[in-house]
Write a protein that holds these residues in place. Structure first.
Motif, PDB file in Angstrom:
ATOM      1  N   ILE A  47      49.565  79.026 126.716  1.00  0.00           N
ATOM      2  CA  ILE A  47      50.985  79.371 126.903  1.00  0.00           C
ATOM      3  C   ILE A  47      51.097  80.607 127.797  1.00  0.00           C
ATOM      4  O   ILE A  47      51.867  80.616 128.770  1.00  0.00           O
ATOM      5  CB  ILE A  47      51.681  79.602 125.539  1.00  0.00           C
ATOM      6  CG1 ILE A  47      51.746  78.293 124.747  1.00  0.00           C
ATOM      7  CG2 ILE A  47      53.067  80.208 125.723  1.00  0.00           C
ATOM      8  CD1 ILE A  47      52.097  78.468 123.273  1.00  0.00           C
ATOM      9  N   SER A  72      50.784  73.411 119.356  1.00  0.00           N
ATOM     10  CA  SER A  72      51.485  73.187 120.628  1.00  0.00           C
ATOM     11  C   SER A  72      52.880  72.598 120.443  1.00  0.00           C
ATOM     12  O   SER A  72      53.666  72.596 121.381  1.00  0.00           O
ATOM     13  CB  SER A  72      50.663  72.257 121.519  1.00  0.00           C
ATOM     14  OG  SER A  72      50.722  70.928 121.045  1.00  0.00           O
ATOM     15  N   SER A  75      55.768  74.617 121.652  1.00  0.00           N
ATOM     16  CA  SER A  75      55.568  75.189 122.982  1.00  0.00           C
ATOM     17  C   SER A  75      55.747  74.109 124.045  1.00  0.00           C
ATOM     18  O   SER A  75      56.013  72.951 123.738  1.00  0.00           O
ATOM     19  CB  SER A  75      54.153  75.778 123.083  1.00  0.00           C
ATOM     20  OG  SER A  75      53.203  74.748 123.222  1.00  0.00           O
TER      21      SER A  75
END
Length: 175
Positions: A47, A72, A75
């Motif tokens: 990220i 994840s 994100s």
């Protein structure tokens, strides 16, 4: 998986994404000594670095994949389920479309000495490639020119080597 949906919705033409599809974690690879290399920390680093795609491809193990996928979800990073197999012919990176497919693939492999430096897949690269298409997966020969790479472990030009290089599930060669 939003990034994957975005890619699939694009018209034909080139678009570039930052990715790292060959990452080892402390959760699965015996040769990772850095305890900070957890699947979650890897996603956090991805990220920060602005990567769109990553794959945890531990040697012969898949323990780091699910935590990375979970991390994840909040994100923009897409985690592709994968594994790096240590075969007698060299290393093969295998990617699958889902965690379920990765588990099915991994369950068909004969992995010995798990958790040790001698951990290995007892199937040949060709046998592993043949298992991938029914599950929607594909393979990439890993670091072919380095120790434990396909070219190093399988020098020359034999018909068996061409069987691997021409297999439809082999989509790339990592240098």
């Amino acid at each position: 998986m939003a990034a994957l949906d975005e890619i699939l919705s694009k018209p034909t033409g080139a678009q570039f994404f930052r990715a790292d599809l060959h990452i080892h974690s402390v959760d699965g690879s015996h040769d990772v000594a850095d305890g900070a290399m957890t699947a979650i920390a890897i996603v956090e680093t991805a990220i920060r670095e602005g990567l769109s795609f990553i794959a945890i491809t531990d040697h012969n193990e898949i323990a780091g994949v699910e935590p990375a996928i979970e991390a994840s979800k909040v994100s923009s990073v897409c985690v592709i389920p994968g594994i790096e197999l240590s075969t007698s012919q060299g290393h093969l990176l295998c990617y699958l479309p889902s965690l379920e497919a990765l588990h099915k693939f991994h369950g068909q492999l004969s992995i010995v000495d798990r958790g040790h430096s001698t951990s290995r897949c007892q199937q040949s690269i060709l046998d592993c490639l043949k298992l991938l298409p029914p599950l929607g997966g594909f393979g990439i020969l890993a670091h072919v020119d380095a120790p434990s790479g396909f070219e190093t472990e399988t020098p020359g030009a034999s018909p068996h080597k061409f069987d691997v290089l021409c297999h439809p599930a082999l989509l790339g060669i990592e240098l």
